[in-house]
Design a protein around this motif. Structure first.
Motif, PDB file in Angstrom:
ATOM      1  N   VAL A 194      -4.313   3.054  -1.767  1.00  0.00           N
ATOM      2  CA  VAL A 194      -3.879   4.191  -0.950  1.00  0.00           C
ATOM      3  C   VAL A 194      -4.552   4.134   0.423  1.00  0.00           C
ATOM      4  CG1 VAL A 194      -3.745   6.707  -0.798  1.00  0.00           C
ATOM      5  CG2 VAL A 194      -3.635   5.587  -3.041  1.00  0.00           C
ATOM      6  N   LEU A 218      -9.011   9.802  -7.050  1.00  0.00           N
ATOM      7  CA  LEU A 218      -8.405   8.472  -6.889  1.00  0.00           C
ATOM      8  C   LEU A 218      -8.584   7.579  -8.122  1.00  0.00           C
ATOM      9  CD1 LEU A 218      -6.727   7.017  -4.770  1.00  0.00           C
ATOM     10  CD2 LEU A 218      -8.830   6.095  -3.788  1.00  0.00           C
ATOM     11  N   VAL A 235       2.124   9.440  -5.569  1.00  0.00           N
ATOM     12  CA  VAL A 235       1.816   8.042  -5.224  1.00  0.00           C
ATOM     13  C   VAL A 235       2.149   7.153  -6.417  1.00  0.00           C
ATOM     14  CG1 VAL A 235      -0.059   6.407  -4.741  1.00  0.00           C
ATOM     15  CG2 VAL A 235       0.026   8.600  -3.527  1.00  0.00           C
ATOM     16  N   ASP A 252       0.830  -1.200   0.000  1.00  0.00           N
ATOM     17  CA  ASP A 252       0.000   0.000   0.000  1.00  0.00           C
ATOM     18  C   ASP A 252       0.867   1.253   0.000  1.00  0.00           C
ATOM     19  OD1 ASP A 252      -2.127  -1.666   0.198  1.00  0.00           O
ATOM     20  OD2 ASP A 252      -2.462  -1.324   2.338  1.00  0.00           O
ATOM     21  N   THR A 253       0.329   2.328  -0.583  1.00  0.00           N
ATOM     22  CA  THR A 253       0.973   3.633  -0.432  1.00  0.00           C
ATOM     23  C   THR A 253       0.225   4.367   0.657  1.00  0.00           C
ATOM     24  OG1 THR A 253       1.443   3.632  -2.777  1.00  0.00           O
ATOM     25  CG2 THR A 253       1.673   5.718  -1.635  1.00  0.00           C
ATOM     26  N   THR A 254       0.964   4.983   1.573  1.00  0.00           N
ATOM     27  CA  THR A 254       0.324   5.573   2.744  1.00  0.00           C
ATOM     28  C   THR A 254       0.561   7.083   2.792  1.00  0.00           C
ATOM     29  OG1 THR A 254       2.271   4.856   3.936  1.00  0.00           O
ATOM     30  CG2 THR A 254       0.276   3.540   4.227  1.00  0.00           C
ATOM     31  N   ILE A 255      -0.494   7.784   3.185  1.00  0.00           N
ATOM     32  CA  ILE A 255      -0.435   9.250   3.295  1.00  0.00           C
ATOM     33  C   ILE A 255      -0.916   9.624   4.690  1.00  0.00           C
ATOM     34  CG2 ILE A 255      -1.332  11.437   2.380  1.00  0.00           C
ATOM     35  CD1 ILE A 255      -2.121   9.844  -0.180  1.00  0.00           C
ATOM     36  N   LEU A 306      -1.393  12.384  -5.464  1.00  0.00           N
ATOM     37  CA  LEU A 306      -1.675  11.099  -6.134  1.00  0.00           C
ATOM     38  C   LEU A 306      -0.657  10.835  -7.248  1.00  0.00           C
ATOM     39  CD1 LEU A 306      -5.575  11.096  -6.227  1.00  0.00           C
ATOM     40  CD2 LEU A 306      -4.063   9.669  -4.816  1.00  0.00           C
ATOM     41  N   GLY A 360      -9.809   3.117  -1.608  1.00  0.00           N
ATOM     42  CA  GLY A 360      -8.864   3.541  -0.568  1.00  0.00           C
ATOM     43  C   GLY A 360      -9.339   3.160   0.823  1.00  0.00           C
ATOM     44  N   SER A 369       5.267   4.022  -7.193  1.00  0.00           N
ATOM     45  CA  SER A 369       4.924   2.626  -7.473  1.00  0.00           C
ATOM     46  C   SER A 369       5.921   2.040  -8.493  1.00  0.00           C
ATOM     47  CB  SER A 369       3.487   2.523  -7.965  1.00  0.00           C
ATOM     48  OG  SER A 369       3.423   3.032  -9.263  1.00  0.00           O
TER      49      SER A 369
END
Ligand SMILES: Cc1cc2nc3c(=O)[nH]c(=O)nc-3n(C[C@H](O)[C@H](O)[C@H](O)COP(=O)(O)OP(=O)(O)OC[C@H]3O[C@@H](n4cnc5c(N)ncnc54)[C@H](O)[C@@H]3O)c2cc1C
Length: 645
Positions: free
Chosen positions: A38, A29, A627, A6-9, A624, A150, A631
């Protein structure tokens, strides 16, 4: 549990801007290719959406200074954004939907229910109602984000610092020592407190030594004013919205009641109130909100518009607000005001708009020739607009006693209320409308690098925005009627203009330029928000951003001036945090009143292409895009339009 891929913010601060950003993240998104998941960590010690200022747990007496029809959290047809517009209800539309049963909220509160039942687009809602709207909006944004694939995790904590990890990741440390390892961070910290300025620190110490009460600039709703005894003299420095909140809390909040009376409203004391002595630089409260309607359509802007602002920027090497812009805005204000007066109320003037308009075109806004033309064409003093007198009405007035000051200020407030509510004075709404559009139009060049350093530090922020708030963003009219009632009841006394406070003997003493009288008191309140300053902020996560060099305060200089705006430097294109070495931080972004990005200190009005929506959308897309870049195969991951960096 979050899967490693996962990409985390982390969103630090979940007030209106933090959750507004989340809504834009949800809307954009779908531009991320499937396969990039996300996860957002929403960090705030206060409830998400409402945050600190709008939390439900506060006095039901405190209100917004915006009308219910003028507040929305949703983008609309007027929004010039790259991401998708996602329609949704304004505050009043949301209340109507609650009344019709289309939406429900998990709050059952008698006062709130009564407010919902009676609210109109022209009502000034309570902060608790706005709190419920923001909480609903947040649930909606979280659901939208989830349905786009998300996930949102809420952390009811404060962030104390963000550390850099060796792989470029960001470690957010919370006040319970929990650590959130994330890829990207958005700061949306809103308004912070500050360590006391030198004068305030001296008063804190003086109050401690003499067992006095002193409240430095603070959030009024949070301040503990319960310690001020009944009957005690309290000097209140400041007559803006914080002072109005304070007066409400110390009067109605202590059991007093406003009842109908011969002059509109009277005050019945509870006996628990202190005696309030109110003063400020101007010595009068902010102008009340306007309730009249325009008789004539708004005129085409003549002296200041977005196009004129852009031309001005293109034609100048440097831009000074005072020298280049204010005379145009001032002329536009007179234009909007007198257009409504002459075309909407021809019975109140002695000539036609056609004959009068050339005077506005020919002479500067403050020229004696224009003043003479106005005096000749506009018989009633109350119908004449003098921008200097509007700003400083007590200037040059000297009263023999404090009693006389009361007569002068009360008469001024009564006139102001008449001008802002009587249908025959709708020209005031013409003025307001021109001022509001001037604010929006100035927004088109507010981020220009051509502003002089002095304009950036003194004229645009505190100067122009303070002037705007004083004229256009004051309290609802009923608050000023209540202030008059409190003044007649002897609870409130006006001190006059250029109020000065000194520590003398074992008391505070207040004096003003309006009268020789002096007031001694054992309590002093500085009724205003702390000045925005990164260097003195009491917010640990902001201080550590500065101390670590990962962020920097905006210092502006040119040949004759150097100063600090006190704001966090962010890149104009995507609100990326600018580091101490001038580079853009690869992983951190910031939005809101503490940043150098153009800021309008209010909720968005429907259909006005709000600055905050444009910024939220721009930054959500930039985040985004980042993000996607993080990846494994970035190029295939972002299908939106290109992002300016
Ligand atoms: C007292 C006051 C009254 C106002 N009244 C009006 C009004 O009536 N109408 C209007 O249009 N506008 C009003 N405004 C303008 C205001 O700027 C906006 O309404 C709005 O609140 C700004 O949203 P924000 O999210 O940027 O900031 P905030 O609302 O301040 O939210 C920021 C959030 O960040 C959180 N936070 C701060 N530090 C940390 C940390 N270290 N870790 C985690 N979380 C943190 C805070 O708890 C807070 O919830 C008012 C502002 C103030 C200060």
């Amino acid at each position: 549990m979050t899967a490693p891929a996962d990409t985390t913010i982390a969103i630090l601060g979940a007030g209106p801007r933090g959750v507004g950003f989340l809504e834009r993240l949800a809307a954009n998104l779908p531009y991320l290719a499937p396969g990039v998941r996300v996860v957002v960590h929403l960090v705030d010690p206060h409830p998400p959406g409402a945050g600190r200022i709008w939390r439900f747990a506060q006095s039901p007496l405190l209100k917004l200074n915006s009308m219910a029809g003028d507040v929305t959290m949703f983008t609309d047809v007027a929004s010039t954004i790259d991401g998708p517009v996602a329609h949704g209800p304004s505050l009043i539309e949301w209340v109507e939907a609650l009344r019709s049963g289309e939406f429900t909220i998990p709050v059952d509160d008698e006062l709130l229910n009564a407010e919902i039942a009676g609210l109109t687009a022209q009502s000034f809602p309570t902060r608790r109602l706005q709190s419920a709207y923001l909480a609903w909006f947040t649930r909606h944004a979280i659901a939208e984000f989830a349905s786009a694939g998300g996930e949102v995790v809420v952390h009811p904590r404060s962030a104390v610092r963000v550390d850099e990890l060796a792989d470029g990741g960001q470690r957010v440390v919370l006040d319970n020592d929990e650590r959130l390892d994330v890829d990207l961070v958005l700061y949306a910290l809103g308004h912070s407190g500050a360590t006391p300025e030198p004068e305030h620190a001296e008063f804190v110490e003086f109050a401690r030594q003499n067992s006095l009460f002193y409240l430095p600039p603070a959030f009024t709703a949070d301040a503990d004013t319960g310690l001020i005894p009944a009957g005690e003299n309290v000097i209140v420095r400041g007559l803006g919205l914080a002072a109005i909140d304070l007066v409400v809390l110390l009067t109605e909040g202590r059991g007093g009641r406003f009842v109908p009376g011969p002059e509109g409203v009277d005050y019945q004391p509870s006996g628990h109130e202190p005696r309030l002595f109110l003063g400020s630089r101007r010595g009068i409260p902010y102008h009340s909100k306007i309730s009249s309607t325009l008789h004539a359509p708004r005129p085409e802007p003549r002296f200041f518009s977005a196009a004129i602002a852009r031309d001005l920027e293109n034609s100048r090497e440097s831009l000074s607000f005072r020298r280049d812009v204010w005379p145009l805005i001032a002329a536009e204000l007179l234009w909007g005001y007198y257009f409504e007066l002459f075309t909407g109320h021809p019975d109140r003037v002695t000539t036609s708009w056609k004959k009068f308009a050339p005077f506005l075109e020919r002479y500067r806004f403050d020229s004696p020739r224009l003043r003479a033309a106005i005096t000749a064409a506009v018989p009633d003093r109350l119908d004449r607009l003098d921008l200097d007198a509007l700003d400083r009405p007590l200037d040059g007035i000297r009263c023999a006693s404090l009693d006389e000051v009361q007569q002068v200020v009360r008469s001024y407030i009564r006139d102001d209320l008449t001008q802002r509510s009587a249908p025959e004075h709708s020209a005031t709404l013409g003025l307001f409308t021109s001022l509001l559009y001037a604010l929006f139009d100035l927004g088109t060049i507010i981020g220009s690098p051509k502003w002089t350093a002095r304009s950036r530090v003194e004229e645009l922020g505190s100067g122009w925005l303070n002037y705007f708030s004083f004229i256009a963003s004051g309290p609802p009219a009923h608050r000023l009627e209540e202030l008059l009632a409190l003044s007649r009841a002897g609870i409130v006394t006006f001190l006059g203009a250029d109020t000065r406070v000194r520590a003398v003997g074992d008391r505070f003493e207040a004096s003003s330029a309006s009268t020789p009288g002096v007031i001694a008191a054992r309590a002093l309140v500085d009724a205003r928000l702390p000045r925005t300053s990164l260097a003195t902020s009491d917010n640990a996560v902001l201080r550590s951003l500065l101390d670590s060099g990962a962020g920097s305060e905006e210092i502006v200089r040119d040949s004759d001036y150097t100063g600090s705006t006190g704001l966090l430097r962010v890149a104009p294109a995507d609100s990326r945090v600018i580091q101490a070495d001038g580079s853009r931080h690869p992983r951190r972004f910031a939005i809101g009143p503490f940043t150098s990005a153009p800021f309008v200190g209010a909720f968005a009005r429907p259909r006005t292409n709000a600055v905050s929506f444009r910024e939220n959308d721009r930054v959500a897309r930039a985040v985004l895009f980042e993000v996607a870049a993080l990846s494994p195969s970035p190029a295939s991951r972002w299908s939106g339009s290109s992002i300016e960096r």
